[in-house]
Write an enzyme that holds these catalytic residues in place. Structure first.
Site, PDB file in Angstrom:
ATOM      1  N   ASP A  96      -0.146  -3.346 -67.579  1.00  0.00           N
ATOM      2  CA  ASP A  96      -0.207  -2.475 -68.751  1.00  0.00           C
ATOM      3  C   ASP A  96      -1.271  -1.411 -68.484  1.00  0.00           C
ATOM      4  OD1 ASP A  96      -2.647  -3.729 -69.201  1.00  0.00           O
ATOM      5  OD2 ASP A  96      -2.153  -4.471 -71.198  1.00  0.00           O
ATOM      6  N   CYS A 149      -3.401  -7.095 -66.541  1.00  0.00           N
ATOM      7  CA  CYS A 149      -3.669  -6.487 -67.844  1.00  0.00           C
ATOM      8  C   CYS A 149      -5.185  -6.532 -68.016  1.00  0.00           C
ATOM      9  CB  CYS A 149      -2.900  -7.169 -68.979  1.00  0.00           C
ATOM     10  SG  CYS A 149      -3.407  -8.834 -69.427  1.00  0.00           S
ATOM     11  N   THR A 177      -7.219  -8.683 -69.507  1.00  0.00           N
ATOM     12  CA  THR A 177      -7.783 -10.003 -69.207  1.00  0.00           C
ATOM     13  C   THR A 177      -6.927 -10.800 -68.236  1.00  0.00           C
ATOM     14  OG1 THR A 177      -6.549 -10.961 -71.039  1.00  0.00           O
ATOM     15  CG2 THR A 177      -8.799 -10.162 -71.520  1.00  0.00           C
ATOM     16  N   HIS A 196      -0.936 -25.816 -54.822  1.00  0.00           N
ATOM     17  CA  HIS A 196      -0.542 -26.865 -55.765  1.00  0.00           C
ATOM     18  C   HIS A 196       0.613 -26.465 -56.676  1.00  0.00           C
ATOM     19  CE1 HIS A 196      -4.587 -29.290 -55.645  1.00  0.00           C
ATOM     20  NE2 HIS A 196      -4.173 -28.904 -54.435  1.00  0.00           N
ATOM     21  N   HIS A 239       2.852 -32.472 -54.800  1.00  0.00           N
ATOM     22  CA  HIS A 239       2.947 -31.347 -55.738  1.00  0.00           C
ATOM     23  C   HIS A 239       4.390 -30.941 -56.003  1.00  0.00           C
ATOM     24  CE1 HIS A 239      -1.336 -30.990 -55.304  1.00  0.00           C
ATOM     25  NE2 HIS A 239      -1.202 -30.872 -53.989  1.00  0.00           N
TER      26      HIS A 239
HETATM   27  C1  RB5 Z   1      -4.861  -4.296 -74.060  1.00  0.00           C
HETATM   28  O1  RB5 Z   1      -5.846  -3.699 -74.848  1.00  0.00           O
HETATM   29  C2  RB5 Z   1      -5.196  -5.767 -73.842  1.00  0.00           C
HETATM   30  O2  RB5 Z   1      -5.068  -6.477 -75.033  1.00  0.00           O
HETATM   31  C3  RB5 Z   1      -4.293  -6.358 -72.775  1.00  0.00           C
HETATM   32  O3  RB5 Z   1      -4.417  -5.628 -71.606  1.00  0.00           O
HETATM   33  C4  RB5 Z   1      -4.570  -7.791 -72.386  1.00  0.00           C
HETATM   34  O4  RB5 Z   1      -5.917  -7.988 -72.091  1.00  0.00           O
HETATM   35  C5  RB5 Z   1      -4.024  -8.834 -73.263  1.00  0.00           C
HETATM   36  O5  RB5 Z   1      -4.061 -10.029 -72.950  1.00  0.00           O
END
Ligand code: RB5
Length: 149
Positions: free
Chosen positions: A16, A73, A75, A106, A141
């Site tokens: 994203d 993304c 996180t 695994h 596994h």
């Molecule tokens: C985008 O702002 C953020 O929410 C997305 O990139 C991600 O971290 C969501 O899990």
């Protein structure tokens, strides 16, 4: 790693907006390592929804454009949750090299998920290299991974 004499393995990537910069770094790293990156978007700029980007990679895996891929993304959490809703996807959200190695050994992960806001570029590159170079250990596994499908 792909041998120089072989056709480079295609590695699909999608992110994203919050992961687009790290994705660009990883595309460069894949080229340096001798792989063929397949950029499924997004480009830096307008906000997009991470489930849509996870779906793009899941489709590329399903239709055979790539066998392995990378998702980024902010996180890594949202995009890995979305990816793992597809039964053919085993996405491992990694923050260090040990996780990247173990998700291959695994879990036979076919997708490496990373968070641009949590993982620095150098660690992410190391995770990518470990993910790509580590094989599935099989053995005990294998039946566990089979239960995921
Ligand atoms: C985008 O702002 C953020 O929410 C997305 O990139 C991600 O971290 C969501 O899990």
């Amino acid at each position: 790693m792909s041998a120089a004499s072989e056709t480079p393995e295609v590695i699909g990537l999608a992110s994203d907006h919050a992961g687009a910069q790290l994705k660009a770094v990883l595309i460069g790293e894949l080229e340096r390592l001798g792989y063929h990156p397949l950029d499924l978007g997004t480009a830096p700029g307008a906000a997009v929804d991470y489930p849509d980007m996870a779906d793009r990679l899941a489709t590329a895996l399903a239709d055979g454009r790539c066998r392995r891929g990378v998702l980024v993304c902010g996180t890594g959490i949202g995009i890995s949750i979305a990816a793992n809703r597809h039964r053919h996807v085993r996405a491992g959200l990694c923050h260090d090299v040990t996780g990247a190695r173990l998700c291959r050994e695994h879990n036979d992960a076919n997708v490496l998920a990373l968070g641009e806001r949590l993982t620095g570029a150098e660690v992410a590159k190391d995770c990518l290299a470990a993910f790509l170079s580590t094989g599935f250990a099989g053995g005990r596994h294998a039946p566990r991974v089979a239960k995921l499908g």
